[in-house]
Write a protein that holds these residues in place. Structure first.
Motif, PDB file in Angstrom:
ATOM      1  N   THR A 142       0.830  -1.209   0.000  1.00  0.00           N
ATOM      2  CA  THR A 142       0.000   0.000   0.000  1.00  0.00           C
ATOM      3  C   THR A 142       0.864   1.259   0.000  1.00  0.00           C
ATOM      4  O   THR A 142       0.574   2.225  -0.698  1.00  0.00           O
ATOM      5  CB  THR A 142      -0.935   0.003   1.229  1.00  0.00           C
ATOM      6  OG1 THR A 142      -1.709  -1.198   1.232  1.00  0.00           O
ATOM      7  CG2 THR A 142      -1.866   1.202   1.206  1.00  0.00           C
ATOM      8  N   ALA A 143       1.944   1.233   0.789  1.00  0.00           N
ATOM      9  CA  ALA A 143       2.842   2.392   0.829  1.00  0.00           C
ATOM     10  C   ALA A 143       3.438   2.665  -0.549  1.00  0.00           C
ATOM     11  O   ALA A 143       3.521   3.819  -0.989  1.00  0.00           O
ATOM     12  CB  ALA A 143       3.951   2.158   1.855  1.00  0.00           C
ATOM     13  N   ALA A 144       3.837   1.609  -1.250  1.00  0.00           N
ATOM     14  CA  ALA A 144       4.385   1.779  -2.597  1.00  0.00           C
ATOM     15  C   ALA A 144       3.341   2.360  -3.549  1.00  0.00           C
ATOM     16  O   ALA A 144       3.655   3.199  -4.402  1.00  0.00           O
ATOM     17  CB  ALA A 144       4.894   0.435  -3.122  1.00  0.00           C
ATOM     18  N   ALA A 145       2.089   1.924  -3.387  1.00  0.00           N
ATOM     19  CA  ALA A 145       1.013   2.458  -4.226  1.00  0.00           C
ATOM     20  C   ALA A 145       0.781   3.938  -3.934  1.00  0.00           C
ATOM     21  O   ALA A 145       0.533   4.735  -4.858  1.00  0.00           O
ATOM     22  CB  ALA A 145      -0.273   1.661  -3.990  1.00  0.00           C
ATOM     23  N   TYR A 146       0.872   4.326  -2.655  1.00  0.00           N
ATOM     24  CA  TYR A 146       0.733   5.742  -2.296  1.00  0.00           C
ATOM     25  C   TYR A 146       1.799   6.584  -3.002  1.00  0.00           C
ATOM     26  O   TYR A 146       1.500   7.633  -3.592  1.00  0.00           O
ATOM     27  CB  TYR A 146       0.892   5.922  -0.777  1.00  0.00           C
ATOM     28  CG  TYR A 146      -0.269   5.455   0.066  1.00  0.00           C
ATOM     29  CD1 TYR A 146      -1.495   5.135  -0.491  1.00  0.00           C
ATOM     30  CD2 TYR A 146      -0.132   5.339   1.458  1.00  0.00           C
ATOM     31  CE1 TYR A 146      -2.557   4.710   0.302  1.00  0.00           C
ATOM     32  CE2 TYR A 146      -1.180   4.918   2.254  1.00  0.00           C
ATOM     33  CZ  TYR A 146      -2.386   4.603   1.676  1.00  0.00           C
ATOM     34  OH  TYR A 146      -3.426   4.189   2.462  1.00  0.00           O
TER      35      TYR A 146
END
Length: 500
Positions: free
Chosen positions: A318-322
């Motif tokens: 999720t952090a990478a997607a953010y």
């Protein structure tokens, strides 16, 4: 052009002569060399800036010393205005993160464990106030938490904000004070802290005015701490604008930081709760995130946007997607707003907490009533973070703004992040303390804190965290440094509370 760039350019004709690489490849090599040169120049500029600051500090001390002699040996320095300890010399690093030897856990502390910089704790200098001062702006520095992920370096009685984690002669709270004082002056800078830390804070911040030190009886999380300051300051100055900045964060790029705060103040004047969003350098799972909304279009705050939403600490995917969207910033927990407006939000979303803080604030400046009211009200206040109490619900009502910023920021949340902030030789661990007490052979990465005076030797181990204190030894890996908090809990359960 640097030597590396010149070499890259000179290699082009030779490559062409032998039917060398394509034009794109050659340009790539040149641009990489130029980029490297720019990075080297930036580092040199930073070092020169630190040296200029140190030299200016030394010159002031010499002038002040001459003034003392001219005043027939008067023992106090004749400097106008407020005084505060000077930053440490960038060339003379202390050998311990403890600014005073008596704060080191005392089992076997050698007398040489602390070597102060001549420009450090015992020197005095005057700051040039007023250059960037914002009228009516109050700085609030919550100084709480035990920093359990940095145990056993950080303890409940002496948490990380009291430590010098860069060995430059200034603790984290002193660095926070130095960074913010140009905006507010000592007259409008307040600290919120617990009873166990009041004495140390007074020693480290001699310019802190006694009536601006707010002692909370027990830890109630950030909403009660910031709310206490806001309520008291709103009583003293109904038009006060406050900025809350944690005592234990590290920031690089002070100009960019101060500019972001000034912009946030302009937005706060228009009745917004304003946070400062940090540009993420990597997809961190250790920080919360702020999702950027639409631009507000304020002339005095061109970068300001609405906060679309706050996001809790995500998993790695999720952090990478953010990061990929470009619409998210790290939530550093910095808030700027009118003190009265924060209390309005609190009244709407947490009315009981608002009522209790207002009752305390009305009695605060009357010392005959303060303790009585605190004893009655404080134990019953809700323990909740400011994000959950007001920021998240107010964001849904379009009353929270964010100023995206570009300065470097780290909350120094564990030994892995601390290691990234320390210098090191290639293929060597980072050392927080006296490097003469650490001997390594084929040991790369990691961090060593030689705090006991004993020799620490490493052979054939990589990325270890070794914290050797007189009373406690911690050994873990950088990859698991976030889990030190769990170990602290187990130590407490095992009856080792006196070491925490």
């Amino acid at each position: 052009m640097s030597v590396s760039a010149a070499q890259a350019v000179s290699a082009v004709p030779a490559a062409q002569a032998v039917g060398g690489p394509a034009i794109e490849y050659m340009f790539k090599q040149i641009m990489e060399a130029v980029h490297k040169s720019q990075m080297e120049i930036a580092e040199l500029r930073s070092e020169c800036h630190e040296l200029r600051q140190a030299n200016a500090s030394l010159e002031r001390q010499v002038r002040e010393g001459i003034q003392v002699i001219q005043n027939n040996g008067n023992s106090r320095l004749g400097t106008p205005g407020f005084t505060t300890p000077a930053p440490g010399s960038p060339q003379l690093r202390a050998k311990s993160p403890f600014l005073t030897p008596n704060t080191v856990p005392s089992l076997a502390v050698p007398p040489s464990i602390y070597v102060p910089s001549p420009l450090s704790d015992n020197a005095l200098t005057q700051f040039n106030f007023g250059v960037r001062e914002i009228p009516g702006f109050w700085v609030v520095i919550p100084a709480g938490g035990a920093g359990t992920r940095l145990w056993p370096l950080s303890r409940e009685e002496h948490p990380k904000f009291l430590l010098d984690l860069t060995l430059k002669g200034r603790s984290l709270i002193q660095a926070t004070w130095d960074r913010l004082i140009p905006l507010s002056s000592a007259a409008r800078t307040a600290i919120v802290a617990g009873p166990a830390h009041v004495k140390s804070i007074k020693e480290q911040l001699p310019d802190l005015l006694p009536h601006n030190l707010f002692c909370e009886p027990s830890a109630k999380d950030s909403m009660a701490a910031i709310g206490l300051a806001a309520a008291v300051l709103a009583e003293r100055d109904p038009n006060a604008i406050i900025g809350s900045f944690a005592a234990d964060h590290m920031i690089s790029g002070d100009d960019a930081f101060l500019a972001a705060v000034a912009e946030a103040v302009e937005v706060a004047k228009k009745d917004y709760l304003v946070t400062i969003g940090i540009a993420p350098s990597h997809p961190s799972t250790g920080f919360g995130y702020v999702r950027l909304g639409e631009k507000l279009g304020f002339k005095d705050a061109p970068n300001a946007r609405l906060v679309s939403s706050f996001k809790e600490k995500p998993d790695a995917r999720t952090a990478a997607a953010y990061i990929k969207t470009g619409n998210y910033r790290w939530n550093a927990g910095m808030f700027v707003t009118k003190a009265a407006f924060l209390m309005e939000l609190l009244k709407e979303y947490k009315p009981e907490l608002h009522e209790g803080l207002q009752k305390i604030a009305r009695a605060w400046d009357d010392e005959s009533l303060r303790q009585k009211v605190l004893d009655e009200v404080w134990p019953g206040l809700e323990k909740i973070a400011i994000d959950n109490a007001v920021a998240e619900p107010a964001a849904l009502d379009r009353r929270v703004a964010v100023v995206p910023a570009t300065f470097g920021w780290d909350d120094v949340g564990d030994f892995s992040s601390l290691a990234d902030l320390l210098p090191a030789e290639s293929n060597q661990p980072r050392i927080l303390g006296d490097s003469g007490l650490v001997v390594t052979e084929q040991a790369a990465g990691g961090i060593v804190v030689p705090g006991s005076g004993r020799l620490v030797s490493l052979l054939g181990v990589d990325d270890l965290v070794i914290v050797d204190m007189p009373d406690t030894l911690l050994v873990t890996t950088r990859a698991r440094s976030q889990e030190v908090k769990r170990l602290v809990k187990k130590c407490r359960e095992a009856g080792w509370k006196q070491l925490l």
